[in-house]
Design a protein around this motif. Sequence first.
Motif, mmCIF file in Angstrom:
data_model
loop_
_atom_site.group_PDB
_atom_site.id
_atom_site.type_symbol
_atom_site.label_atom_id
_atom_site.label_comp_id
_atom_site.label_asym_id
_atom_site.label_seq_id
_atom_site.Cartn_x
_atom_site.Cartn_y
_atom_site.Cartn_z
ATOM 1 N N SER A 15 0.830 -1.208 0.000
ATOM 2 C CA SER A 15 0.000 0.000 0.000
ATOM 3 C C SER A 15 0.862 1.255 0.000
ATOM 4 O O SER A 15 0.556 2.236 -0.696
ATOM 5 C CB SER A 15 -0.929 0.012 1.222
ATOM 6 N N SER A 16 1.941 1.235 0.771
ATOM 7 C CA SER A 16 2.860 2.376 0.776
ATOM 8 C C SER A 16 3.436 2.617 -0.612
ATOM 9 O O SER A 16 3.549 3.765 -1.058
ATOM 10 C CB SER A 16 3.989 2.142 1.783
ATOM 11 N N CYS A 17 3.793 1.548 -1.309
ATOM 12 C CA CYS A 17 4.340 1.680 -2.663
ATOM 13 C C CYS A 17 3.315 2.284 -3.622
ATOM 14 O O CYS A 17 3.648 3.148 -4.443
ATOM 15 C CB CYS A 17 4.796 0.325 -3.188
ATOM 16 N N ILE A 64 20.882 5.276 -4.270
ATOM 17 C CA ILE A 64 21.299 6.304 -3.326
ATOM 18 C C ILE A 64 22.711 6.797 -3.613
ATOM 19 O O ILE A 64 23.095 7.871 -3.145
ATOM 20 C CB ILE A 64 21.218 5.792 -1.875
ATOM 21 N N LYS A 65 23.477 6.047 -4.379
ATOM 22 C CA LYS A 65 24.837 6.482 -4.695
ATOM 23 C C LYS A 65 24.821 7.733 -5.562
ATOM 24 O O LYS A 65 25.724 8.575 -5.472
ATOM 25 C CB LYS A 65 25.600 5.359 -5.413
ATOM 26 N N ALA A 119 12.922 3.205 3.935
ATOM 27 C CA ALA A 119 13.891 2.876 2.894
ATOM 28 C C ALA A 119 15.223 3.566 3.140
ATOM 29 O O ALA A 119 16.289 2.939 3.061
ATOM 30 C CB ALA A 119 13.333 3.265 1.528
ATOM 31 N N TYR A 120 15.196 4.846 3.438
ATOM 32 C CA TYR A 120 16.434 5.578 3.684
ATOM 33 C C TYR A 120 17.173 5.026 4.908
ATOM 34 O O TYR A 120 18.396 4.852 4.881
ATOM 35 C CB TYR A 120 16.140 7.065 3.885
ATOM 36 N N MET A 141 10.422 8.133 -4.769
ATOM 37 C CA MET A 141 10.804 7.047 -5.668
ATOM 38 C C MET A 141 11.562 5.954 -4.923
ATOM 39 O O MET A 141 11.418 4.766 -5.224
ATOM 40 C CB MET A 141 11.661 7.590 -6.813
ATOM 41 N N GLU A 142 12.358 6.346 -3.939
ATOM 42 C CA GLU A 142 13.072 5.347 -3.132
ATOM 43 C C GLU A 142 12.080 4.503 -2.341
ATOM 44 O O GLU A 142 12.313 3.311 -2.092
ATOM 45 C CB GLU A 142 14.045 6.044 -2.187
#
Length: 692
Positions: free
Chosen positions: A123-125, A220-221, A292-293, A449-450
């Motif tokens: 659901s979060s996605c 993230i790079k 995610a972060y 997006m992450e």
Amino acid sequence: MEKPPLPNDDYMAVTPETQLGSLAGEDSQEGVVEPPARDGWDSKVEYFLAQVGFSVGLGNVWRFPYLCHQNGGGAFLLLYVLLMILVGIPLFFLELAAGQSIRQGSIGVWKHISPKLAGIGYSSCVVCFFVALYYNVIIGWSLFYLGNSFQYPLPWQECPEHGNITVKECVASGATTYFWFRKALNITDSINEMGEFNLVITCCLLAAWTIVCLGMFKGIKSSAKVMYFSSVFPYVVLLCFLIRGLMLEGAAEGIKYMFYPKLEIWGEVQVWRQAATQVFFALGLGFGSVIAYSSYNPRSNNCHRDALTVSTINFLTSVLATLVVFAVLGFRAREVAMRCVTHNLEKLSEQFSVGPLDRDLLPVFNISDPSLEVLEAYREWFNVHGAKVPGNLTDCSLENVMNKGVEGTGLAFIAFTEAMTLFPGSPFWSALFFLMLLNLGLSTMFGTMEGILTPLTDNFKVLKRHKTILTVCSCIIGFLIGMLFTQRCGNYFVMMFDDYSATLPLIIVVVFECFSVSWVYGADRFLDDIEKMLHWRPPVVYKYLWKYVCLLAMLGLLGASLLKMCFKRPTYTAWNRETASEVTLDYPDWALGVLAVLIIFATLPVPLGYIHSTLRNRARRNSIGSGLGTDMGGVYTKCSTVECDTPVAALLDEHLERNRIPKDSSLPLGEENLRLLPQREGAEDIEDSTSV
């Protein structure tokens, strides 16, 4: 001993992912196998900038000042701080700790706690995808205005002329308003009138998705390097605007008007709902981006300090943006009010030149004096004599000007933009402002997006092996669907998505998050795991905040939102070409159907995930019972007693002990006295067949 994740009803459906350990504990320091290697932040600064950049977005600049102004000024600030402390920070800390300890995206985190909760992550996605669709359109609008800022005079500074005749729609609405609705959007009169695609805005949307794709190209790079600029630059711009704004006439009145406290608003339920919603969205709760972060952090990172620091910076940024907005809008309001006074006095002079009027009706102040004293004197004169003078004079009120167009796009693309046309060197300030909006939007888009890519790549190996292709394809799909918003009626769909596609689903997601951790997994258990991870125990007050305060607050917010939707038909603000003004219209029936589909589609993964896990467990239990509890050609037989000293019994006991399952727990192998007895070699297969 480290606590395992919660098992399924059958206790035996333990996946390899869930055997990685619950939340990092003492076993992880004693050589227990770590999860597979994953990317990490190159430095704490990168992570911090990314987290701040995601939480500090456009809402801090154009939503918070409006709410603060509409709901009691300083009183709303106090209410906001109270809810931030009691609800915002605890939930933010919860997401940070869960992501950092389990080192998975939102799907993996809730699946780890219980496979039946995996739908929360999905659901979060879905919500992140909905938000990304329209959020990038706003970035496209910022690009459009940024590109038009490099000319003098600015194109929205003066009304256009057709055949030496000024456009009537522009005269009635104002140059800035006309440029936004007619030149930028070329908007239709209602959502029922679709209209053709706006080619310029479509190209700007393509450019916005291209920038996002390039920034996310290497995960993230690459996005972390962009954050060094996109997260810091808005603060530089806000400080520049604050210094410049405080030097303007009328700035002090704007700030005073902003923070004047109205404590009586604390008794209104609507104000509490708006404050809680703003806290909720300001910290990015429920999106999965915070999880995610933080999943890329080392487990020793002090996520509690991060929660306090990021939340504080978020609040201070909102206050800074509010000071800037109302300093500049105070200057704009003064200019507009003074023009109003001048216009009315000109009309008054015409009335005296046409026919004899009572000289006592003439104002006694010096109309050539541009100070605020003249404005106040005019209002006093108008309240006494205005009705006695013909000519339809108007009350030139600062408050009325401040109330007009100070929320969302009305603030960014109309009110603030108009104010900048009054600055010396207006193109410079305009370019600076829209570059700030661009960076605020991009830093939030990277986090959004992450919140989509990290959970999917963590749970699907195929996608993880082709993460770059997934990123590019996601951006292409986002652009193609986002073209819905580049039609002439696209702004109405942006408002629809902004108001309804995320709010209700995200509240539901956070309710399940809070309930899952505090009641399903256990608040004490969660605090124990955090203690093993951080080597110190967070205050016990978090237990009660998670279990009662946060959960009840989110349920109350959910109930208030549902009641508002049920008892008041959803409306939207449309632009009427004939009257050159904004009007409030009801959504048509088909639009209400779209709203319902958006909300259902975003929340449906939660019950579907529960049902899927339940059915899968039942099927697995039946297959184990039928496959191992039957004769199987003489391979297995049943024991007639509960105690059965057989190699299989010992094997099962070893399995229970290794997976930390209580031996007195109910086994999903049929009756309680059912035991499996190996008759020939291959008994070791039982262990594999009972743990997937």
